[in-house]
Design a protein around this motif. Sequence first.
Motif, short mmCIF file in Angstrom:
data_model
loop_
_atom_site.label_atom_id
_atom_site.label_comp_id
_atom_site.label_asym_id
_atom_site.label_seq_id
_atom_site.Cartn_x
_atom_site.Cartn_y
_atom_site.Cartn_z
N ALA A 175 29.57 43.52 40.23
CA ALA A 175 30.98 43.22 40.50
C ALA A 175 31.73 42.78 39.25
CB ALA A 175 31.08 42.13 41.57
N THR A 176 31.01 42.47 38.18
CA THR A 176 31.70 42.06 36.94
C THR A 176 32.17 43.30 36.20
OG1 THR A 176 29.70 42.08 35.58
CG2 THR A 176 30.23 40.01 36.70
N TRP A 208 32.41 36.48 39.99
CA TRP A 208 31.81 37.80 40.19
C TRP A 208 30.31 37.78 39.93
CZ3 TRP A 208 34.95 39.75 43.21
CH2 TRP A 208 36.32 39.67 43.01
#
Length: 162
Positions: free
Chosen positions: A82-83, A104
């Motif tokens: 998610a980063t 994240w």
Amino acid sequence: SQFLASVSHDIRTPCSAIVGLTEIAERQSISVAYLEQLFGKLRRAGLVVSVRGPGGGYCLARGACEISAADIINVVEDNLDATQCGGKTSCHHDGAECMTHELWASLNQKLEDVLSEATLAKLVEQNKERQKLAQSGIAYVKIAPAAMRRSHKNTAQKETQK
């Protein structure tokens, strides 16, 4: 989720059931060509074994209780990160970490934890339970505890605003 269901349906122990890709494709409405790509990756990763010949197909290389959703997803998905920086903390063009990096990164860890806990055996059992409930006319609804807390908190806030 359709893919996990196709891999885990009726296969609990190593090579106890051989399942053909055509059967999976029909049952899950996934193209055979796509399944061939996915199962090739799973075979190379040692999660499934291919069985050639009449009645051939694929079976689990290990027991269903030994293979997690994380094992499968890590093989067939390119990236669930998610980063923006791939976890390297160099989110910005100047190499600095972005303000929401830890948010994240913690989401990534939670997702990995949940997927690691979800073994194929557990997924099969949950599916059987849902099917039993559906056959008896009971709708299966599972609400996450966090969603209940948010809902309760929102209700409490609305009541105090009155």
